[in-house]
Structures are given as structure tokens and as C-alpha cells.
Design an enzyme around this catalytic site. Structure first.
Site, PDB file in Angstrom:
ATOM      1  N   TYR A 150      40.768  42.744  48.421  1.00  0.00           N
ATOM      2  CA  TYR A 150      40.181  42.155  47.527  1.00  0.00           C
ATOM      3  C   TYR A 150      39.025  41.040  47.818  1.00  0.00           C
ATOM      4  O   TYR A 150      39.475  40.736  48.973  1.00  0.00           O
ATOM      5  CB  TYR A 150      41.428  41.332  46.481  1.00  0.00           C
ATOM      6  N   TYR A 160      45.581  33.010  42.747  1.00  0.00           N
ATOM      7  CA  TYR A 160      45.266  34.188  44.161  1.00  0.00           C
ATOM      8  C   TYR A 160      46.243  33.959  45.060  1.00  0.00           C
ATOM      9  O   TYR A 160      46.745  34.525  46.239  1.00  0.00           O
ATOM     10  CB  TYR A 160      43.869  34.696  44.679  1.00  0.00           C
TER      11      TYR A 160
END
Length: 290
Positions: A150, A160
Site C-alpha cells: 500500500y 494506517y
């Protein structure tokens, strides 16, 4: 539509939990393209998920293995080669997990034992897969290994958390091992940096729905879906990409190359000012680092 891109190829697919998993979609596409493969996941995931049903639909077997265990991985490659009748041509590493995210720990207040688990499961397991495969000479010449990543490996995304560190390590492993495996046996190793995708693992990231909306507004082509990611994986497993290796390949509709889009800017302007109960025009202390 199938093109027989993987006819005669054998593989191992990690991480197909349920129909929302990208690995699940990759398995379906690989089967359509003529590949034979084994599926693998941890024992807990296989009991909680639907991997057995996918294995039946793809006329294959599911092998229980903890990707952080060298012994389990050795058994996985041994069983897979026996079941498939030869060495492996492709591997998908679709594994990621953060106890810190699950427990709601802020990045500035990580539990380091949780961090070690995050890195081991989400990144170091990739090195273990490659190291075991190389020592067992389990992957054919011109084989292909792909791991899912990602853009948070390069940029900071609130929420995140330590998964960003894990993805950065994952991509580094692909480059470092890609050199060794490429020179020795022409095996190519790449990572795909996929758009935010609502999988079982992805749903645990704070603000995932807002992140998906933001990236949809930013990306010229919109978010790449899980099905589209599966198509991209198939192309990397095929002989059409034999000279692609050590790359982090963005599959995100152009998001990673954008600074600001008109769609995102328009939405941002609608939300200017503080929308919390304090009523301040500027971010209050509670939100200053959000």
C-alpha cells in the site's frame, strides 16, 4: 474472459479468507486462466473463513500453515509440489495484520510486542517464504512472486499505523531478494501497491471508508477494485511480464502520482472549519494531529 495465460502453471496462494479477500479473487482468476495451485492460511483463519469452499470450487486443496513458521512453510512447499506434480511457478503473498490497529493503539503509543507481531506477520513472513523456497529450490526458472502492499509505505496516512512500517519493509524485501533470486534463477519478485480495498483486514484501519472516498476523488481513474487487482496479479504471474522484477507497482488509478484533484479540493472546501462541538474555526487541541 479467460486467455489461458497460466495454462500449465502451478502456484501457492496465501491469504484467501473469504470472498472479500483479494487473494480469493486471485485464486478464482488463476483457476479461470488454467493454473493449478494450493491455498494456504493459518489454522484459525481456515476455521473462521471459507478457504475450504474456495479450494473445492478450484478443484484443489487448502494447506494449513503459519507463514511466520519456517517449519510450516517447508511443509507447505513440500506438500504443494507433491500435490501439484512439480515445482511452483507463482506465489501470492496476501498477508497483513496489526494487533496495534486492532487494539486501537495510537502510533505514538505502540505496544512493541504488538509491533514485532505486525512486522513478522505482514513483512518478515515474506522473507521467510522466499528463503524457504530458495533453499528448497521450489520455484521454477522464470517464476513470479507477488506481495500486496500500500502507498502508506511511502507516504503517511493517519490511522494506517504500524502497518505502514510493515509495508515499507515488505517492499524492501522484494527488492533485496529480487536481486538474489533474479541473478540465480530468473525468479522475479514484485509488490503491488493497491488502492484501499474493503477486505476483512482493511476494514480494521481507522477511517477506511473516508480513505476510500478520498482516494476515489483523487485518482483520475478512481479506485482499483479487488477484482481488477486480481487481473493485475495474473499478468505478473504470466510469461508476458518476464522481465519485470524488484518493482513496487502502483495499481491505484493514478492516486500515487496526484497532488490534488478538483473533486477532492471541492469536497475539502465544503468541510473547511472545525465540525466538532467546540465550534472553533481552527483545529482544537483534540484534533491537532488528526
Amino acid at each position: 474472459m479467460a486467455y489461458n495465460l497460466l495454462k500449465g502453471k502451478r502456484g501457492i496462494i496465501f491469504g484467501a479468507l473469504n470472498a472479500d479477500s483479494i487473494a480469493w479473487k486471485v485464486a478464482q482468476r488463476a483457476f479461470e486462466e488454467g493454473a493449478t495451485f494450493t491455498l494456504t492460511n493459518t489454522g484459525v483463519a481456515m476455521r473462521m473463513g471459507e478457504t475450504a469452499q474456495l479450494a473445492e470450487a478450484c478443484n484443489t486443496i487448502a494447506i494449513e500453515a503459519d507463514a511466520t513458521s519456517v517449519e510450516d512453510l517447508e511443509n507447505l512447499f513440500k506438500q504443494s509440489m507433491e500435490a501439484l506434480g512439480g515445482k511452483i511457478d507463482f506465489v501470492l503473498h496476501s498477508i497483513g495484520m496489526s494487533p496495534n490497529v486492532r487494539k486501537g493503539r495510537h502510533y505514538s503509543d505502540l505496544d512493541y510486542s504488538y509491533l514485532s507481531k505486525t512486522l513478522d506477520v505482514s513483512a518478515v513472513s515474506f522473507h521467510k517464504v522466499l528463503q524457504v523456497a530458495r533453499k528448497m529450490d521450489a520455484i521454477n526458472q522464470w517464476g513470479s512472486v507477488v506481495a500486496l502492499s500500500y502507498v502508506a509505505a511511502q507516504r503517511t496516512f493517519y490511522g494506517y499505523n504500524d502497518m505502514a512500517d510493515a509495508k515499507a519493509l515488505l517492499e524492501s524485501i522484494a527488492r533485496s531478494f529480487g536481486y538474489i533470486y533474479g541473478r540465480e534463477r530468473n525468479v522475479r519478485i514484485n509488490t503491488i501497491s493497491q488502492s484501499p480495498t474493503l477486505t476483512t483486514a482493511g476494514s480494521g484501519v481507522k477511517g477506511m471508508d473516508k480513505l476510500m472516498d478520498f482516494s476515489e476523488r483523487m485518482a483520475p481513474l478512481g479506485n482499483a477494485t479487488g477484482d481488477e487487482c486480481a487481473d493485475y496479479c495474473i499478468s505478473l504471474f504470466s510469461d508476458l511480464t518476464k522481465k519485470v522484477t524488484m518493482q513496487n507497482l502502483f495499481h491505484d488509478g493514478g492516486f500515487s502520482s496526484m497532488g490534488m484533484s478538483m473533486r477532492a479540493l471541492t469536497q475539502y472546501e465544503k468541510g473547511l472549519g472545525c465540525d466538532c462541538e467546540c465550534g472553533n474555526d481552527e483545529p482544537c487541541g483534540e484534533h491537532i494531529f488528526d
